[in-house]
Scaffold this active site. Sequence first.
Site, mmCIF file in Angstrom:
data_model
loop_
_atom_site.group_PDB
_atom_site.id
_atom_site.type_symbol
_atom_site.label_atom_id
_atom_site.label_comp_id
_atom_site.label_asym_id
_atom_site.label_seq_id
_atom_site.Cartn_x
_atom_site.Cartn_y
_atom_site.Cartn_z
ATOM 1 N N CYS A 2 63.372 47.304 61.850
ATOM 2 C CA CYS A 2 64.144 48.157 62.643
ATOM 3 C C CYS A 2 64.138 47.398 64.064
ATOM 4 C CB CYS A 2 63.218 49.574 63.019
ATOM 5 S SG CYS A 2 62.755 50.357 61.619
ATOM 6 N N TRP A 87 65.678 51.127 59.964
ATOM 7 C CA TRP A 87 65.917 50.646 58.468
ATOM 8 C C TRP A 87 64.682 51.489 57.514
ATOM 9 C CZ3 TRP A 87 62.831 48.341 54.692
ATOM 10 C CH2 TRP A 87 63.453 47.876 53.218
ATOM 11 N N ASN A 113 58.528 49.801 65.391
ATOM 12 C CA ASN A 113 58.994 48.931 64.322
ATOM 13 C C ASN A 113 57.742 48.460 63.522
ATOM 14 O OD1 ASN A 113 60.235 47.079 62.547
ATOM 15 N ND2 ASN A 113 60.196 45.317 64.229
ATOM 16 N N GLU A 498 71.234 31.191 44.505
ATOM 17 C CA GLU A 498 71.737 31.586 45.895
ATOM 18 C C GLU A 498 73.302 32.129 45.774
ATOM 19 O OE1 GLU A 498 70.558 31.992 48.695
ATOM 20 O OE2 GLU A 498 72.412 32.276 50.207
ATOM 21 N N HIS A 521 66.980 30.975 25.785
ATOM 22 C CA HIS A 521 65.512 31.421 25.550
ATOM 23 C C HIS A 521 65.551 32.886 25.846
ATOM 24 C CE1 HIS A 521 63.780 27.522 24.649
ATOM 25 N NE2 HIS A 521 64.589 27.347 25.947
ATOM 26 N N LYS A 620 68.776 42.710 58.466
ATOM 27 C CA LYS A 620 68.703 41.305 58.648
ATOM 28 C C LYS A 620 67.230 40.805 58.803
ATOM 29 C CE LYS A 620 70.434 37.036 59.565
ATOM 30 N NZ LYS A 620 71.198 36.484 58.778
HETATM 31 O O1 M6R Z 1 64.474 35.486 58.188
HETATM 32 P P1 M6R Z 1 64.143 35.012 56.700
HETATM 33 O O2 M6R Z 1 64.985 33.525 56.400
HETATM 34 O O3 M6R Z 1 62.524 34.807 56.433
HETATM 35 O O4 M6R Z 1 64.862 36.006 55.697
HETATM 36 C C1 M6R Z 1 64.428 35.998 54.402
HETATM 37 C C2 M6R Z 1 65.413 36.946 53.522
HETATM 38 O O5 M6R Z 1 65.082 38.291 53.885
HETATM 39 C C3 M6R Z 1 66.899 36.538 53.643
HETATM 40 O O6 M6R Z 1 67.321 35.302 53.430
HETATM 41 C C4 M6R Z 1 67.650 37.414 52.755
HETATM 42 O O7 M6R Z 1 67.603 37.098 51.531
HETATM 43 C C5 M6R Z 1 69.068 37.410 53.141
HETATM 44 N N1 M6R Z 1 69.783 38.573 53.139
HETATM 45 C C6 M6R Z 1 69.972 36.669 52.082
HETATM 46 O O8 M6R Z 1 71.387 36.762 52.417
#
Ligand code: M6R
Length: 625
Positions: A2, A87, A113, A498, A521, A620
């Site tokens: 949050c 969130w 948070n 990815e 597999h 994020k």
């Molecule tokens: O801030 P971080 O790099 O530790 O975050 C890791 C993941 O939460 C982040 O990469 C997430 O998978 C993204 N939504 C990918 O686009």
Amino acid sequence: MCGIIGIITSERDQTGSDRVLDTVVEGLERLEYRGYDSAGVAVIDPERKTGLWRARAANGTRSLEDLVKQMEDAPRGSPAGIGHTRWATHGRPDEHNAHPHVDCTGRLALVHNGIIENHVELADELIAGGHRLVSETDTEVLAHLIEAAIVANPEARLEDAVRVALARVEGAFALAVIHAAWPDEIVAARRVSPLLMGVSDDHAFLASDVPAILGLTRDFFILEDDRVAVLTPGSLRVTDLDGNEVEPPRLHVDWDLDAARRDGYDDYMSKEMAEQPEAIANTLRDRVLPDGTLVLDEVHITDAEFQAINKVFIVACGSSYHAGLMAKYAIEHWARIPVEIDIASEFRYRNPVLDAQTLVIGVSQSGETVDTFQAIREAAAQGAKVLVISNVVDSSMARESDAVLYTRAGPELGVAATKTHIAQITALEILALYLAQARHQLTPADARALLAHMDVLPEKVARVLERSHAVHEVAERFRDSSAFIFLGRHVGYPVALEGALKLKELSYLRAEGFPAGELKHGPIALVEPGTVVIGVATRTPVWDKMMSNIAEVKSRGASIVLVANDGDEETARHADAVLWVPETEHLFAPIVDVVALQQFAYSMARIHGLDVDRPRNLAKVVTVE
Ligand code: M6R
């Protein structure tokens, strides 16, 4: 996860609007990427019976802003206010569960948070003591615990009551509290979840992240774990949980606020993808001397310690995990050290075998992801050396590591990691070359040749970006497909993972990534006419094996989209559509290849009319386990 913000001022606004309220709501808009299920604000309002005014709305800050505009009783000239963008973890994402939460008197408001892990037992105890808890959140117990501490000791200051309450809670928190009886202060506290503060002549402010208050200051104070801060207009005081005064670390931020805005792009994601060549160049800058030697100034582990390392662990989540997986190939190939890689949330609870000769690399763009943060803490507790790759200077993880390698991608506000992911791979490749050099595994001539390949990566990525229209056309062709399988081998495998993650998080389509050789597999049972298989088929030493796997799915009716090197007609012949990328040294290829898959996912989301910057259910920064 949050976002929280707070501001206190001695200036009284004469314009008829409420400066504190407006600043909090504006700050929340810039924090929305941390969570956008609901938002709320509370300000001190001496005109009201409780001394507090509060507004909360489901659906994020725009709804809150509209609500505040419509509310005729919105205050004028409040001295202090706090806000929150949520969130949801405990309780539905509705107005009822939105922060700020209040105590039974309605005179105390609190934003939080993190997660209070023992909230159920605390709630039972509070209810038995006569408190009325009205939300489904874990947070609300904090408001009532502070209230109980005030009742138990009427002489106590608000900060004392906060300390008493915190002694009861288990879990993670960054919180801010206002109380009508103390209208000239905001009390804040932190454990694990990030919190920054700033002071100017007549104001003091706090936020969980820089963009929320960057317009108000460039000089921040970091609230460390188990600290309590009291903010008053023009000053702040920080103490530990026993009340002893401590000096908070400082942080100066050079970012321009405009850098955190869209710059005319349709969305943050397209702006951030366009910034990828610069992110690579900035991450490489000053790290390579003219004679080809690699210099990592921020790494305070000596060459002798690097030489003694006999095992590397990489811990990360999401896209950062994929960057780590790409690095595993590079470190093992060049530096000849065995590398294990773990999803951070698994690492911590599996009792890994570590010692002083183990290097644990935590990869996190935010440097705040709680799983990765706790994983590196676990590693440090077991005596391992910890190196963090982070995009945020002085992030929590950066401060707790032996060494840091910053990725210099600039602020990333789109929820999907793009430029920070590319910069992570770049930084990890530099680290791999550095380890190889420190361990005398790479001759200077070989290192120089590899560095020459790295220097042209920004240009190659720029070439992929120029082809966004062609990628969009491929996405259009498959717009009605509902099942996507991403395949890759060797470093193409994490690229496939990815690509699948990007497509599912942005487009909400079924997309799974597999090592191509593993398909037969089990997963090949998923393939049927209509399935779209996206293969990373750029030229690597395993290209021919990859093409055999593509033939296997093609013969079962799948439509084939291949990421292929420019001019490689031999590969193109096996595909229904091609995403063209320039060729590069195969261990660097993920940096170029993944960009085409980011663009594919972006186009597919736009074609389906989805919000690429704020995909559903995501945030994020993930600061809960
Ligand atoms: O801030 P971080 O790099 O530790 O975050 C890791 C993941 O939460 C982040 O990469 C997430 O998978 C993204 N939504 C990918 O686009």
